[in-house]
Scaffold this active site. Structure first.
Site, short mmCIF file in Angstrom:
data_model
loop_
_atom_site.label_atom_id
_atom_site.label_comp_id
_atom_site.label_asym_id
_atom_site.label_seq_id
_atom_site.Cartn_x
_atom_site.Cartn_y
_atom_site.Cartn_z
N GLN A 87 0.80 -1.09 0.01
CA GLN A 87 0.07 -0.06 -0.09
C GLN A 87 0.89 1.23 0.05
OE1 GLN A 87 -2.74 0.19 3.20
NE2 GLN A 87 -1.14 -0.65 4.61
N LEU A 88 2.03 1.42 0.62
CA LEU A 88 2.78 2.34 0.65
C LEU A 88 3.77 2.44 -0.71
CD1 LEU A 88 3.90 4.93 2.15
CD2 LEU A 88 5.65 3.43 3.04
N ASP B 281 13.49 -9.42 -5.15
CA ASP B 281 13.64 -9.85 -3.62
C ASP B 281 14.70 -9.15 -3.11
OD1 ASP B 281 13.54 -11.14 -1.25
OD2 ASP B 281 12.90 -13.07 -1.93
N ALA C 204 8.58 -4.79 3.11
CA ALA C 204 8.88 -5.27 4.71
C ALA C 204 7.96 -6.71 4.93
CB ALA C 204 8.05 -4.35 5.30
N TYR C 205 8.45 -7.25 5.96
CA TYR C 205 7.74 -8.37 6.45
C TYR C 205 7.06 -8.06 7.69
CZ TYR C 205 7.33 -12.97 9.08
OH TYR C 205 6.79 -14.04 9.61
N ASP D 156 6.74 1.77 14.58
CA ASP D 156 6.52 2.33 15.74
C ASP D 156 6.68 1.24 17.03
OD1 ASP D 156 4.28 0.94 14.40
OD2 ASP D 156 2.96 1.53 16.16
N TYR E 22 9.53 -9.01 15.41
CA TYR E 22 9.19 -7.96 14.27
C TYR E 22 9.70 -6.42 14.63
CZ TYR E 22 6.73 -4.30 11.63
OH TYR E 22 6.31 -3.46 10.70
N LYS F 128 12.77 -4.48 12.78
CA LYS F 128 12.70 -3.30 12.30
C LYS F 128 13.80 -2.46 12.78
CE LYS F 128 10.14 -2.03 9.54
NZ LYS F 128 10.22 -2.02 7.84
#
Ligand SMILES: NC(=O)c1ccc[n+]([C@@H]2O[C@H](COP(=O)([O-])OP(=O)(O)OC[C@H]3O[C@@H](n4cnc5c(N)ncnc54)[C@H](OP(=O)(O)O)[C@@H]3O)[C@@H](O)[C@H]2O)c1
Length: 297
Positions: free
Chosen positions: A13-14, A38, A62-63, A104, A127, A131
């Site tokens: 979406q981004l 990939d 991103a995963y 976040d 996760y 990140k």
């Protein structure tokens, strides 16, 4: 000559908003989805970046499977951390700037008020650790890396993307007549993807480096956010407030993970749209997207 940007993770979406927004601003954009590149594969990433020698590389890949990552932390780490190392080392080789997105969930939520860039991260999930490690790789290899932390992303393309978003989950369940139990004790700052892309492009175009928070700008519980969604689209739903104690998840999520946009605003990049405004825009764009989809069939 147009400045060149490569966008990785372009089918999310981004990624869709970033590719479109950069094109609108006159950039020459080459977009790669998971099938064409990939980001975990160093040779593939290096090959594309070094041969294109772009000014800007944007990582939207991103995963994002926060709960599943507890069972497969290596998968999250490859996609969210080591992949950023691939991108950063390739950027360093050809002098490109890297724009990377983080989360976040690098915070533990104990602060209880919006997190600034000066707050110390303390992730509580596989996760979140992956990140945060991605951020470290970006800054370790590049002095010019721009890392934007965001929160609860929802964009109108979520209607078509593989992983969707919270708004689409709410709508799907409401249309199916299901009871919707949504947590009222978890606070975030849901972020409208087109507005996030606009701020990210403005920061990158201004050659900003370092860490920026770009959240929705308004701390809100997921239950309140769901109520706003149904108010704006005028759909009645069987929405019931619940607590995370009633719905435990595999991953520990921060109770409060709203991000402060104070730095973004202080540096002249303006405020994010309010929740009502963003949701109204979301539903207008969603309608357009559905109409276009119908015309195409
Ligand atoms: N969504 C949120 O609520 C949220 C919250 C905080 C931060 N963020 C961050 O915001 C950024 C954008 O997220 P989003 O909402 O646009 O997520 P999204 O819609 O799930 O898009 C992520 C994209 O990355 C692709 N991808 C996954 N692994 C890949 C790989 N190894 N190589 C190439 N592409 C790969 C996915 O492809 P497949 O569909 O094939 O898997 C998907 O198209 C990410 O950095 C994310 O961590 C998101």
């Amino acid at each position: 000559m147009a400045k060149k940007a490569l966008v990785f993770g372009s089918r999310g979406q981004l990624g869709i908003e970033m590719s479109r927004g950069l094109q609108r601003d006159g950039w020459e954009v080459v977009s790669f989805d998971r099938h064409t590149a990939d980001v975990r594969q160093a040779d593939v990433v290096h090959g594309f970046i070094e041969s294109a020698s772009p000014e800007l590389v944007v990582n939207c890949a991103a995963y994002n499977l926060v709960d599943r990552a507890e069972a497969e932390p290596a998968a999250a780490y490859y996609a969210n951390a080591l992949a950023v190392r691939n991108l950063a080392t390739a950027c360093r080789k050809c002098g490109a700037r890297l724009l990377h997105f983080s989360s976040d969930y690098v915070f533990d939520g104990a602060k209880g008020e919006p997190y600034t860039e000066a707050d110390s991260p303390h992730p509580r999930s596989a996760y979140g650790v992956s990140k945060l490690s991605g951020e470290h790789y970006a800054f370790a290899y590049l002095d010019t890396a721009l890392v934007i932390r965001t929160c609860g992303v929802y964009g109108p393309e979520g209607i078509h993307t593989a992983h969707g978003n919270f708004v689409e989950t709410m709508l799907r369940n409401a249309h199916a007549g299901r009871e919707l139990r949504v947590v009222m004790d978890t606070i975030a700052s849901p972020t409208y993807a087109p507005a996030l892309a606009e701020k990210a492009i403005a920061l990158a175009t201004d050659r900003r480096a370092g860490l920026f928070h770009v959240g929705g700008g308004q701390p809100i519980s997921w239950f309140q956010f769901a109520s706003e969604i149904f108010a704006v689209c005028q759909l009645s739903a069987d929405l019931i407030p619940t607590t995370r104690a009633e719905y435990p998840t595999q991953a520990e999520r921060p109770m409060f993970s709203a991000l402060s946009n104070a730095k973004l605003e202080a540096e002249g990049f303006g405020a994010m749209p309010g929740i009502r405004e963003a949701l109204t825009h979301y539903f207008d764009r969603r309608e357009d997207s559905l109409r276009e989809g119908n015309r195409a069939h």
